[in-house]
Design an enzyme around this catalytic site. Structure first.
Site, PDB file in Angstrom:
ATOM      1  N   ASN A   1       0.855  -1.196   0.000  1.00  0.00           N
ATOM      2  CA  ASN A   1       0.000   0.000   0.000  1.00  0.00           C
ATOM      3  C   ASN A   1       0.890   1.245   0.000  1.00  0.00           C
ATOM      4  OD1 ASN A   1      -1.917   1.975   0.424  1.00  0.00           O
ATOM      5  ND2 ASN A   1      -2.256   1.465   2.591  1.00  0.00           N
TER       6      ASN A   1
ATOM      7  N   LYS B   1       0.035   4.216  -0.287  1.00  0.00           N
ATOM      8  CA  LYS B   1      -0.648   5.409   0.255  1.00  0.00           C
ATOM      9  C   LYS B   1      -0.466   6.579  -0.727  1.00  0.00           C
ATOM     10  CE  LYS B   1       0.261   3.621   4.824  1.00  0.00           C
ATOM     11  NZ  LYS B   1       0.138   3.852   6.245  1.00  0.00           N
TER      12      LYS B   1
ATOM     13  N   HIS C   1      -9.487   1.225   5.296  1.00  0.00           N
ATOM     14  CA  HIS C   1      -8.201   1.503   5.942  1.00  0.00           C
ATOM     15  C   HIS C   1      -8.422   2.522   7.069  1.00  0.00           C
ATOM     16  CE1 HIS C   1      -4.088   2.748   6.604  1.00  0.00           C
ATOM     17  NE2 HIS C   1      -3.710   1.649   5.959  1.00  0.00           N
TER      18      HIS C   1
ATOM     19  N   GLU D   1      -5.202  -4.919  11.228  1.00  0.00           N
ATOM     20  CA  GLU D   1      -4.231  -3.833  11.347  1.00  0.00           C
ATOM     21  C   GLU D   1      -4.495  -3.019  12.608  1.00  0.00           C
ATOM     22  OE1 GLU D   1      -2.352  -2.691   7.483  1.00  0.00           O
ATOM     23  OE2 GLU D   1      -4.177  -1.536   7.522  1.00  0.00           O
TER      24      GLU D   1
HETATM   25  C1  PEP Z   1      -0.852   0.318   6.315  1.00  0.00           C
HETATM   26  O1  PEP Z   1      -0.865   1.430   5.800  1.00  0.00           O
HETATM   27  O2  PEP Z   1      -1.817  -0.419   6.192  1.00  0.00           O
HETATM   28  C2  PEP Z   1       0.327  -0.079   7.077  1.00  0.00           C
HETATM   29  C3  PEP Z   1       0.340  -1.267   7.627  1.00  0.00           C
HETATM   30  O3  PEP Z   1       1.343   0.840   7.152  1.00  0.00           O
HETATM   31  P1  PEP Z   1       2.796   0.574   7.775  1.00  0.00           P
HETATM   32  O4  PEP Z   1       3.295  -0.713   7.175  1.00  0.00           O
HETATM   33  O5  PEP Z   1       3.580   1.763   7.352  1.00  0.00           O
HETATM   34  O6  PEP Z   1       2.631   0.447   9.250  1.00  0.00           O
END
Ligand code: PEP
Length: 246
Positions: free
Chosen positions: A8, A10, A98, A175
């Site tokens: 991801n 972003k 998310h 998450e």
């Molecule tokens: C995410 O954006 O879903 C994520 C897990 O970010 P990071 O790996 O940067 O913690």
């Protein structure tokens, strides 16, 4: 079964040139091991061109989908991208729910349930993100389970009776919010316990996400309950995973 790595990106990177560089490294990583399948989710501005140019070399996903009305695939919704548009590019996965969208774009469970339904009915693999905040986490594992159960019930409300769809195309990303982008991942054993709990509750594949990087991914990989990882920050430097994935 191959573990799934969802990259991801972003709101990164700033230019198409950089996007192609990161994608190139992701393709090298993907080709280096058949134990993993990588799907890259770039910002939508880069997604279409990348997915056309690099079709067949790597799998693509979208970071979001429009879930409101009209659902016809086009209409008066400024800034949105519909499932029909994604169908016309080479996208297989859609991320919904998310925590950054829940928090900064005020997405509710009701909206997320709609997006999940739209994505699944259009034939995509939908990655539904769920996870507790630090306050809930500090109350212990039972409080976390109860929070996740409630979130899953609400987010899957629109497709509750579609067991077939869930089994085949829904993926849940566990998450914990406090672990995202903080450099402090959940401990692997607890993440695996939550993955098992979610799997039993909804019968879907489960990913773990939250500060996974090239240094710590090896601590999670051995847990069978974890079907893969949703990776944010570290996915912008794919070469760091080289060697860790074999
Ligand atoms: C995410 O954006 O879903 C994520 C897990 O970010 P990071 O790996 O940067 O913690």
């Amino acid at each position: 079964m191959a573990k799934l790595l969802i990259f991801n990106w972003k709101m990164n990177p700033g230019t198409f040139k950089e996007a192609e560089k990161i994608l190139g490294e992701s393709i090298i990583l993907e080709e280096s091991s058949d134990k993993y399948e990588i799907a890259v989710c770039p910002p939508s501005l880069w997604l279409f061109d990348l997915s056309q140019k690099y079709a067949g070399k790597i799998t693509f996903g979208s970071q979001d989908v429009f879930g409101g009305d009209p659902l016809s695939g086009k209409g008066a919704s400024t800034g949105e991208i519909s499932a029909e548009m994604l169908k016309n590019s080479k996208v297989e996965y859609i991320i919904v729910g998310h925590s950054e969208r829940r928090r900064y774009e005020n997405e509710t469970d009701e909206m997320i349930s709609k997006k999940t339904e739209v994505g699944l009915k259009a034939g995509f693999k939908v990655i539904l993100c769920v996870g507790e905040d630090l306050n809930t986490h500090s109350q212990g594992p039972e409080a976390v389970k109860s929070f996740i159960k409630d979130q899953l019930e609400k987010d899957l409300e629109n497709i509750h009776n579609s067991k077939f769809i869930i089994h085949n195309s829904l993926i849940v990303a566990y998450e914990p919010i406090w672990a995202i982008g903080t450099g402090i991942p959940e401990n692997p054993e607890s993440a695996a316990l939550m993955a098992k709990y979610i799997k039993e509750a909804v019968g879907a594949q489960v990913l773990y996400g939250g500060s996974v990087d090239g240094k710590n991914i090896g601590n999670f990989i051995k847990y069978e309950e974890i079907d893969g990882f949703l990776i944010g920050g570290a996915s912008l430097s794919p070469a760091q995973f080289g060697g860790q994935l074999n």
